[in-house]
Design a protein around this motif. Structure first.
Motif, PDB file in Angstrom:
ATOM      1  N   GLN A 208      35.821 -32.004   4.549  1.00 38.42           N
ATOM      2  CA  GLN A 208      35.947 -30.954   5.556  1.00 38.42           C
ATOM      3  C   GLN A 208      36.719 -29.766   4.975  1.00 38.42           C
ATOM      4  O   GLN A 208      36.376 -28.602   5.194  1.00 38.42           O
TER       5      GLN A 208
ATOM      6  N   VAL B 145      34.460 -27.784   2.792  1.00 36.83           N
ATOM      7  CA  VAL B 145      33.573 -26.938   3.603  1.00 36.83           C
ATOM      8  C   VAL B 145      34.342 -25.741   4.159  1.00 36.83           C
ATOM      9  O   VAL B 145      33.866 -24.604   4.140  1.00 36.83           O
TER      10      VAL B 145
ATOM     11  N   TYR C  75      31.444 -20.371   5.747  1.00 34.82           N
ATOM     12  CA  TYR C  75      31.688 -21.285   6.854  1.00 34.82           C
ATOM     13  C   TYR C  75      32.820 -20.783   7.730  1.00 34.82           C
ATOM     14  O   TYR C  75      32.849 -20.956   8.940  1.00 34.82           O
TER      15      TYR C  75
ATOM     16  N   SER D 164      28.816 -18.617  12.869  1.00 33.19           N
ATOM     17  CA  SER D 164      27.657 -19.355  12.345  1.00 33.19           C
ATOM     18  C   SER D 164      26.513 -18.428  12.003  1.00 33.19           C
ATOM     19  O   SER D 164      25.620 -18.793  11.260  1.00 33.19           O
TER      20      SER D 164
ATOM     21  N   ASN E 227      25.337 -17.969   8.479  1.00 33.32           N
ATOM     22  CA  ASN E 227      24.602 -19.019   7.759  1.00 33.32           C
ATOM     23  C   ASN E 227      23.132 -18.705   7.607  1.00 33.32           C
ATOM     24  O   ASN E 227      22.411 -19.422   6.959  1.00 33.32           O
TER      25      ASN E 227
ATOM     26  N   ALA F 293      23.032 -26.419   6.037  1.00 38.78           N
ATOM     27  CA  ALA F 293      24.317 -27.082   5.886  1.00 38.78           C
ATOM     28  C   ALA F 293      25.156 -26.302   4.887  1.00 38.78           C
ATOM     29  O   ALA F 293      24.637 -25.667   3.978  1.00 38.78           O
TER      30      ALA F 293
ATOM     31  N   GLN G 218      28.757 -30.808   8.908  1.00 43.19           N
ATOM     32  CA  GLN G 218      28.495 -29.557   8.191  1.00 43.19           C
ATOM     33  C   GLN G 218      27.968 -29.844   6.790  1.00 43.19           C
ATOM     34  O   GLN G 218      27.642 -28.928   6.058  1.00 43.19           O
TER      35      GLN G 218
END
Length: 1918
Positions: A1269, A1272, A1278, A1282, A1285, A1375, A1396
């Motif tokens: 985590q 990420v 990230y 969002s 992305n 992802a 994620q």
């Protein structure tokens, strides 16, 4: 005259004595009762009268007749004619035989064959037989005579039976001669008997024709061959007469051979056990007994009634040699079925009446007579007449016959000649003076006609009919014979009731008639017809049955000329010339004609008394003799050994005063000498020659040398076995083969002597017999000596080696070696002798030889009629002869050992590296060709460099072969092949089949992972112990017990002996101590974790395996661009760690992390907000993970103490760390080991609890989840909303294709089984195709389910060539982190959309698959032996089987996938296997493809140091560097990575700063152990050994480089060999290579070889000697051409033909040196030219696109378009780029720019030589010493003060220069030898320089004067 009948017998039925059912035959009466003296009465007649047994019958049968044949003890045949009739049984007999009668009746009724008979019911009939016994075979006369007797009895004629029988017994007939005799038995009868013309021809009547009708052609031919090759033959038939006829017919076919085994045409039932006899036979048996014959396993059964021939499985009948078999078959079918040829005609001619049966019989026999004449043609030339008086003794030379006919391999003829029938044929027909018959005429005179008729069927048929006429006339000399008149009984007379049984005859009456006739005959003179005897004609010499064209060894005159020349060179002492020709001669000697030629030539030299040779001549002669003999079989069918036998006892050499060595001591190694048959044939041949000489007139006598020592094998003698004479015939025309008048053959002489024999007096006869016997005896003594010469070895220690040969020991183990040592004894010391056993050995050998000679003497002397006294004398003599010879040999052996060894090439010592030492001095070996065609000539062309003769050296670093080709035609080329000891992968012993120059022993094959193969055969002087020592030392060096024993450690110290090791310690104690303390501390601080993860530890360094040389870190320092402050250890570190940290900071990883901006070195969280990642020193003591570097990049948010817990979830504690960050997308690339069973996998498993976090009790898993985590969270994308992305902004420009690929919808199934089906049918997208695995799959890769989610279920078809598809497929929601893991490891994982990160399971190959694949690749590229079918396809097939390219393909696919993901903004964690093999390959490739920095020399070095060395790729283990790793073997993980880089380099040649050579260099040296860079398995191990932080001062010493990078750096300053001239990168280029196997190329590192100097990767060794300067060469006289032949696989092509830029740089350097300026470094020159060229491009106003080296065409694939071309004036360099958008104008523009820019390179060294010609013209110049005068074009150049000369006026290339500054004087000269004849003497003048005097000659006197004046004026001007 002979009696027609010897005995008349009456045999009747009698009861069996033991009362059994069957009766038995009883002889009632026989006449005469007394036996004839010359012909005793044959026993057992009663059995043959009724072959099926004596039985009573219930009816009267008709009388039967047949002829049985009995053979007596003297092998004489008696013909028993049997006429059987039946009479009623008398009552007394009836009662006795009641049982039998009943049985018979029942049998008859059951059989259903009863006929009505007037006999009373219950009446029985008994058989009674009239038998006529005779030595003559007149079956019809016998039938008539017995029939007459029966008729007289049945019809009751008024003639006394006694008188008829008496007349029959007294009747005489002539034996032969074709006379006719009419006889009458006194019953009003008349019969005519005709005798055959020739007794030797068999009489067959119709029996042969009947046999063919019953069985057919093929079956009869089989029986014919079976009878000749001595098989058992059984005929079955219900008819006795047919059995007799069939047997008679078969015997008639065998003529002229006589069947000499058991012959029983009708075998009685009581004698059936005879069929089990082991000997061959021809037997006939009644078909009623067929059941009894079923168990016979080895009997050929011919059923005459059924027409079949049954051959058992275990019986092999050899058939006639072709073409005779097929010819005979076709002629037989023409005779038997003449209509066959006409059957298909549209208009058949009227049928001609076929021959009568009797005539057809003779035609069939004529076919076989012709067949024998063809088979045995010339047999008389192979007869040896051994004795003439008192009786001829004749032997047949079987081997010579088979050799001349070319049928040595023929099974049929071999068996026929070995059979008894042929032995009889020789003794009967070999006699030189006897009566001749049809066969003799045929074989002597008709052979030529038969050969001419072969292809004309009608002519053959005509000949057959002519022969048939003669055969018919032989049997029927009087065709118009008067008819027989013989009374016969009336029809069915046997059914009448006879008045009485056959009466008892009166013996007295018959005897009286016989006595009367005897008395008459005694008075009459004997009517013997005198036999006409003549000399039997020999006919033409034999020729081969089928002329086989020799092909390879055709009898060409050129070959014979070469043989003659070589021998004359040897005897004239021109050894160099002879040596040149020798290989050609040895090849030619495979042919028969060349071998004959050799023996004839050598024989002439013996006759000229030139048999005493010097050592070199002796060596050559022995080699040629051995070569001749090596192909001789034990039979010596071509007479080569026979012709050499007198020569090996003639040629000799003096070893010392009184000691002479003869050639026989060096040619004993051939099986022929231990074959008794050879010696017998030789003996008989010599005896024949001497017997012939005994009877010849003195004028015809042979020269004494021929009669005596040489056994008459001279050409003057006709050696009648056919060898000598036929040699001459085969070379000359057949017409000349007829004997010359004075050359009467031995058979002619014998024939004449036999004719005269009866006229000689008794004393004279006795004298001749004695002379002959003495001749044979003296030859026997001579041969006992000869045999001892060739059977006793020179050295008793070799006894076991030589003696276990055929005849003396085991026939099969006979060795037939090619060439013995030139002095067989000189090297005997190298044999393994067991001291202490010599005497025993010698006596054993002597005993064996004595026994062998005695057996021979016994056989030949008994056959030749030597008296027993002489034979005893011989037996006494033989041991003395042998003993005496052994004593002589001891002296010869002793002296021969003192000889200098054979002149072998001088061993060439290899050049060694500094510090490299020789472990084993050169062992003489032959380097044999392996499977590669290169080097062996072959289809590649070029010379046959292999096999090469030289030596193998073992040094501390390499195995080296140096030598020269054995083929002298190749020239003085040095052949070198070597490889590092550390690269050895396989060593095996081989037995050498092919002999090179001399006799070879065992061999060794060494294979290395640098793709070299040494296939060596040890020379005989290398003992087996030396070879074994070599193997042991090699093994010891290859697998040292400790890494410190490798060359990388020992080499440096060996090179600097002045610097003791303690000096090293004194120089850097602090760092050494640091290393030790570091390791100690690491061990202390590891604590519990260290113990718990013990089982995951990599083995410590002592247990490692293989790769190459050196440590890589020593020379690296922090580059100037870095800010040291960012990497300085902070106050948070303990003081004791400061030194460690400062050293760690210098490491390659840190410099790279700094370049990438991946964080700072800090343990506090103060900078957490500004930097997402930090450099953690948590592993500085290598406590967490031993195989990781000391400093690692981790997320800023993760504490160091958490890392230990995370590490437990991963194999080898290799937890995920960051290794690279994309500069554009800021995505990071992480690497780790594979997962353990629990951990992340658990995160995704389905659980009952709502969240995975709560369900996992294990804290480490939670830590792991937190860690991922944190990773990420550290990504900028990230951290934002969002929406960031969405990666829809991707354009297709980054794809490398100018048009997006068409999209294809694929329904992707989540079921893996179904997925595999869809994979085959659906077009594969990136994700779908990556998943496939195995050989058929193009790649390893992702699961379809994960892939489909990634692709949004919209999968693209990849481009056809394997390029990645358009990335527009990437789904909007991606992802942030993809974990690429092993599919097997992530089994059962269910992806969760809330995470994620996402798992991507892929299938990867295992390490063991890489190892297996590499082994196959090695064998494909470097096969150990030539393939059966050396075609390109076989190589490609084995390449495909290796699956190497498939693995490269998979690696590239996965890497391109990761590149795509990173480029699109997602981070990727590569987590495969233990994280140090395939992970390292993928991670390195991804960085190379993504980051242009890694494609520079410095960047690639950093990449390798960081990812491979610091992150712990196990180089020592994978390379099996030490003894501990020996079992694991070599696994080329790093090599595979370099191959991938090579593939990318090929596709993007302008993107890499380094050249292909750089990759090959690393490939070679990562396994060579020359450098320390690639030793050991991790930084920890390197620190433990004190390698990692050596002080700078240590490396500045004079020692060799320890680091491969340092070496590359030094070398790069001298030469641009590592530099890629086409380097013109695009800064933002991400490479996406094509990866389909069809786009991959086999790396030439695997296949190329330079035999001139060995591998070119040790640069100091690879540079050959420099070319001599032109001025020096110019004085050599003959012009030196600059043309150079570059041989494939021999020369280094890049050095022989450098590319244009290298050539220009070399030229610049040379010119600078000439001008006296210090040469500039190549890199500076290159950079300056590039800069100038860019500038020039810009001034054009064209911008960078006009640039020579930097192109701005779209990046699609700037590859393959560069060509460097050398023009006639200067090199032009042009680049054409295969871009779709470059127009014609752009291309031409760039070419013009290229020309302009490159012209500046040449401006510095343009010469204006052409203007400076003051005076020119033609002069003759005398060459250097021993060179001729030649006309040259001379130019006097005042400007340069030179006199130059050229080949001709228009020649631009100067052949030589005379510098006028060196001229001392110019004076008139005188003509020397070879000067032009027509020129005046005054036209000669000499120019004297300080070095030499030049002789010149002008065309006339004035021009000479002018030249002298001009030169003088030049000198005075100076």
């Amino acid at each position: 005259m002979a009696r027609l009948a010897d005995y008349f017998v009456l045999v009747a039925f009698g009861p069996h004595p033991r009362g059994s059912g069957e009766g038995q035959g009883q002889i009632l009466q026989r006449f005469p009762e007394k036996d004839w003296e010359d012909n005793p009465f044959p026993q057992g007649i009663e059995l043959f009268c009724q072959p099926s047994g004596w039985q009573l019958c219930a009816e009267r049968n008709a009388p039967t007749f047949f002829v049985a044949v009995l053979t007596d003890i003297n092998s004489e045949r008696h013909y028993c004619a049997c006429l059987t009739f039946w009479e009623p049984v008398e009552p007394a007999q009836d009662a006795m035989c009641a049982d039998d009668a009943t049985g018979s009746e029942e049998a008859t009724e059951d059989g259903g064959s009863t006929r009505p008979s007037p006999a009373t019911p219950g009446q029985l009939f008994a058989p009674k037989t009239l038998v006529l016994v005779s030595k003559l075979d007149h079956a019809e006369v016998f039938r008539n005579s017995l029939g007459l007797i029966y008729t007289v009895h049945v019809e009751g004629l008024s003639v006394s039976l006694e008188s008829v029988i008496g007349n029959l017994l007294t009747c005489t007939v002539p034996l032969t001669g074709g006379s006719q005799r009419t006889i009458s038995l006194g019953a009003g009868d008349r019969q005519v008997i005709q005798t055959p013309l020739t007794d030797s021809l068999p009489v067959s009547c119709c029996s042969v024709a009947l046999l063919f009708r019953q069985l057919g052609i093929t079956n009869v031919l089989s029986l014919f061959c079976a009878a000749l090759t001595e098989h058992k033959i059984l005929f079955l038939s219900q008819s006795y007469q047919r059995l007799a006829d069939a047997c008679r017919g078969l015997l008639a076919l065998l003529f002229p051979l006589r069947y000499s085994f058991t012959y029983v045409p009708i075998l009685p039932a009581q004698l059936l056990e005879v069929l089990s006899t082991p000997t061959p036979f021809i037997i006939g048996v009644n078909a009623a007994f067929q059941a009894e014959t079923q168990e016979l396993l080895d009997v050929i059964i011919a059923d005459l009634d059924g027409g079949t021939v049954t051959v058992p499985e275990c019986v092999h009948i050899p058939l006639l040699p072709e073409p005779l078999q097929s010819q005979t078959h076709s002629v037989l079918s023409m005779v038997l079925d003449p209509e066959l040829e006409l059957a298909d005609l549209a208009f058949p001619p009227p049928t001609t009446p076929s021959s009568s049966l009797k005539m057809q019989d003779k035609e069939l026999r004529a076919v076989f007579l012709r067949l024998f004449a063809q088979l045995l043609q010339g047999y008389r030339w192979c007869l040896h007449i051994v004795r003439i008086h008192p009786e001829p003794v004749i032997r047949f030379h079987k081997a010579a016959f088979l050799g001349q006919r070319g049928l040595v391999e023929d099974d049929f003829l071999m068996k026929v000649l070995e059979g008894m029938a042929f032995a009889g044929f020789v003794s009967e027909r070999g006699v030189p003076y006897r009566a001749t018959d049809l066969f003799d005429e045929l074989v002597a005179h008709e052979v030529a006609r038969m050969r001419a008729d072969e292809n004309h069927p009608q002519r053959v048929l005509r000949h057959v009919r002519e022969l048939a006429e003669q055969l018919y006339r032989n049997e029927n000399p009087y065709p118009a014979v008067t008819m027989h008149k013989v009374q016969r009984p009336a029809e069915a007379s046997h059914l009448r009731r006879q008045p009485r049984p056959f009466p008892r005859l009166d013996e007295g009456t018959v005897q009286w008639i016989v006595d009367q006739a005897m008395a008459k005959m005694q008075g009459a003179p004997p009517a013997v017809r005198a036999e006409k005897r003549t000399t039997v004609p020999s006919g033409p010499p034999m020729a081969a049955i089928l002329e086989r064209s020799g092909g390879l060894h055709t009898n060409s005159a050129r070959r014979l000329e070469v043989v003659r020349n070589c021998i004359s060179y040897v005897f004239e002492g021109k050894m160099l010339e002879a040596k040149k020709l020798l290989p050609a001669v040895l090849r030619a000697l495979k042919g028969r004609a060349a071998r004959r030629c050799l023996t004839e030539e050598l024989h002439l030299h013996v006759q000229q008394n030139r048999a005493v040779l010097d050592h070199q001549q002796f060596d050559f002669v022995v080699r040629m003799m051995n070569c001749c003999l090596q192909d001789c079989t034990s039979m010596d069918e071509h007479g080569v050994a026979a012709a050499l036998l007198p020569l090996v006892t003639a040629f000799c050499r003096k070893l010392s005063p009184g000691v002479t060595q003869f050639a026989y001591s060096c040619v004993q190694e051939h099986v022929v000498w231990s074959t008794p048959q050879f010696w017998e044939a030789m003996f008989y041949g010599d005896v024949q020659t001497h017997i012939r000489a005994l009877y010849l007139e003195p004028a015809e006598d042979l020269a004494p040398s021929q009669v005596g020592g040489l056994g008459g094998v001279g050409l003057g003698a006709v050696w009648h076995c056919g060898v000598q004479l036929t040699w001459r015939c085969s070379i000359q025309e057949e017409g000349e083969a007829l004997q010359r008048e004075e050359e009467r053959s031995a058979l002619d002489v014998a024939s004449e002597q036999r004719r005269l024999w009866p006229m000689l007096s008794r004393e004279k006869q006795q004298e001749l017999v004695q002379k002959e016997e003495s001749t044979v005896f003296s030859q026997a003594i001579h041969y006992a000596n000869r045999m001892s010469y060739l059977l006793l070895p020179l050295d008793s220690s070799k006894s076991r080696l030589l003696r276990d040969r055929a005849g003396l020991g085991d026939l099969e183990s006979a060795s037939n070696s090619l060439v013995t040592n030139s002095m067989a004894g000189s090297m005997a010391g190298s044999y393994d002798t067991e001291s202490g056993f010599e005497d025993a050995e010698t006596s054993d050998v002597a005993g064996a030889v004595v026994r062998f000679i005695n057996r021979f003497v016994d056989k030949v002397c008994t056959e030749s009629g030597v008296t027993s006294d002489h034979l005893k004398g011989l037996h006494v003599m033989v041991p003395d002869i042998v003993q005496m010879h052994i004593e002589t040999l001891e002296a010869v052996h002793r002296e021969s050992k003192r000889l200098p060894p054979i002149q072998k090439p001088k061993l060439l010592r290899p050049r060694l590296l500094p510090g490299e030492e020789c472990v084993l001095e050169g062992l003489r070996v032959y380097l044999l060709p392996d499977g590669r065609e290169a080097g062996a000539g072959g289809s590649v062309g070029g010379p046959a460099l292999l096999p090469a003769e030289g030596a193998v050296f073992l040094t501390t670093y390499r195995v080296i072969f140096t030598g020269m080709p054995t083929d002298p035609l190749v020239g003085e080329q040095v052949v070198a092949r070597s490889f590092p000891v550390a690269a050895l992968t396989k060593e095996k012993r081989i037995s050498v089949q092919t002999h090179v120059d001399q006799f070879l022993q065992d061999g060794l094959q060494l294979r290395s992972c640098t793709f070299q193969l040494l296939k060596m055969a040890f020379d005989e002087e290398v003992g087996s112990d030396s070879a074994e020592l070599f193997r042991k030392q090699l093994h010891k060096l290859r697998y040292p017990p400790d890494i410190r024993a490798t060359f990388a450690f020992t080499g440096g110290s060996a090179h600097t002996p002045g610097r003791p090791t303690r000096a090293v310690k004194d120089k850097g104690p602090s760092l050494r101590t640091l290393s030790r303390n570091l390791v100690k501390n690491a061990k202390k601080t590891m604590g519990r974790q260290y113990i718990t993860r013990k089982k995951y530890n990599p083995p410590s360094w002592e247990q490692r395996g293989q790769p190459p040389p050196e440590d890589q870190e020593d020379e690296i320092s922090v580059s100037d661009e870095l800010e040291p402050s960012t990497l300085t250890p902070t106050s948070a570190l303990k003081p004791s760690d400061r030194m460690t940290m400062s050293s760690l900071v210098e490491r390659a990883c840190c410099r790279d992390y700094q370049r990438l901006g991946l964080g700072t070195l800090s343990s506090s969280l103060s900078r957490a907000k500004s930097e997402p990642f930090r450099i953690s020193p948590v592993n500085r003591m290598y406590a967490i993970c031993r195989s990781y570097p000391g400093l690692l990049i981790v997320p800023q948010s993760v504490q160091d103490n958490a890392l230990q817990r995370v590490s437990r979830c991963y194999r080898q504690n290799r937890f995920p760390v960051v290794c690279w960050r994309s500069g554009r997308s800021r995505a990071v690339l992480l690497r780790s080991g594979g997962l353990h069973g629990k951990g992340v996998v658990g995160l995704f498993k389905t659980q009952n609890a709502p969240s995975p976090g709560q369900s996992q009790a294990d804290s480490s898993s939670l830590e792991q989840e937190k860690y991922l985590q944190a990773v990420v969270s550290s990504m900028p994308r990230y951290a934002d909303a969002s929406g960031r992305n969405t990666l829809s902004g991707f354009s297709s420009a980054h794809l490398g294709s100018h048009a997006p690929s068409p999209r294809a919808r694929v329904t992707t199934l989540s079921n893996p089984m179904a997925a595999s089906v869809s994979r085959r049918t659906a077009p594969r997208g990136k994700w779908g195709s990556i998943r496939a695995s195995g050989r058929s799959g193009v790649s390893s890769g992702l699961g379809v389910d994960v892939g489909s989610r990634l692709a949004g279920r919209d999968v693209l078809t990849p481009q056809p060539n394997g390029a990645p598809p358009d990335p527009g497929f990437l789904r909007p929601q991606r992802a942030a982190l993809y974990i690429i893991g092993d599919k097997a490891q992530l089994k059962g994982v269910r992806p969760d959309p809330l995470q994620q990160w996402e798992l991507v399971p892929i299938e990867v190959f295992e390490v063991r698959q890489v190892k297996a694949s590499f082994k196959k690749l090695l064998k494909a590229c470097v096969p150990g032996c030539a393939t059966a079918e050396p075609s390109p396809t076989s190589y490609l097939r084995s390449l495909e089987d290796s699956e190497w390219l498939s693995q490269i393909h998979k690696l590239l696919r996965v890497s391109v996938l990761v590149v795509e993901l990173l480029d699109s903004g997602s981070s990727v964690l590569v987590s495969l296997e233990d994280g140090w093999d395939i992970t390292t390959q993928v991670v390195s490739l991804v960085q190379l493809l993504s980051d242009p920095f890694y494609r520079t020399l410095e960047g690639f070095r950093l990449l390798v140091e960081k990812e491979w060395l610091s992150f712990g790729h196990r180089f020592s283990h994978r390379g099996a560097h030490t003894l501990a790793g020996q079992s694991s073997g070599f696994t080329p993980i790093f090599l595979q990575f370099l191959d991938c880089v090579h593939q990318v380099h090929l596709q993007f040649p302008m993107e890499f700063e380094f050249s292909q050579f750089y990759l090959k260099f690393l490939s070679y040296h990562h396994v060579s152990r020359r450098f320390r860079t690639f030793l050991l398995d991790s930084d920890y191990e390197r620190i433990e050994l004190g390698l990692l932080y050596e002080e700078k001062g240590e490396r500045r010493g004079p020692q060799a480089c320890r680091s491969v990078w340092e070496y590359v750096e030094r070398l790069s300053k001298k030469t641009p060999v590592f530099y890629n001239y086409m380097y013109a990168p695009e800064d933002t280029e991400v490479l996406r290579p094509y990866s389909n196997v069809s786009n991959l190329k086999v790396w030439d590192f695997y296949t190329e070889e330079t035999l001139a100097e060995g591998p070119p990767y040790d640069w100091e060794l690879a540079q050959g000697p420099p070319e001599p300067p032109e001025e020096e060469r110019s004085d050599a006289g003959a012009p030196q051409s600059r043309r150079r032949v570059v041989w494939p696989c021999y020369d280094s092509r890049p050095r022989a033909q450098p590319d244009a830029i290298s050539r220009l740089l070399e030229e610049l350097q040379r010119l600078e040196t000439e001008l006296g300026r210090p040469p500039e470094r190549w890199k500076d020159t290159w950079d300056r030219v590039k800069a100038a060229q860019r500038l020039e491009g810009r001034t054009d106003g064209r911008g960078p696109s006009g640039s020579l080296l930097v192109s701005s065409v779209p990046h699609h694939r700037r590859s393959l378009g560069v060509y460097l071309q050398e023009g006639p004036v200067g090199s032009t360099l042009s680049l054409s780029l295969d871009s779709d958008q470059s127009s014609g104008s752009t291309a031409s523009g760039s070419r013009q720019a290229a020309r302009r820019s490159t012209s500046t390179l040449y401006s510095q060294f343009q010469t204006a030589e052409s203007e400076n010609r003051s005076y020119e013209g033609t002069l003759y110049k005398k060459g250097a010493f021993m060179k001729p005068w030649k006309a040259r074009w001379f130019v006097l150049d005042k400007t340069k003060h030179q006199l130059r000369y050229y080949d001709h006026r228009v020649d631009t290339e100067c052949k030589g220069v005379i510098d006028l500054a060196e001229v001392e004087s110019v004076a008139p000269g005188t003509p020397t030898m070879g000067a032009p004849k027509t020129v005046d003497e005054k036209a000669f003048f000499d120019v004297k320089t300080t070095r030499r005097v030049y002789n010149f000659c002008a065309q006339d006197v004035p021009s000479a004067q002018q030249w002298v004046d001009r030169i003088q004026s030049c000198l005075s001007d100076a």
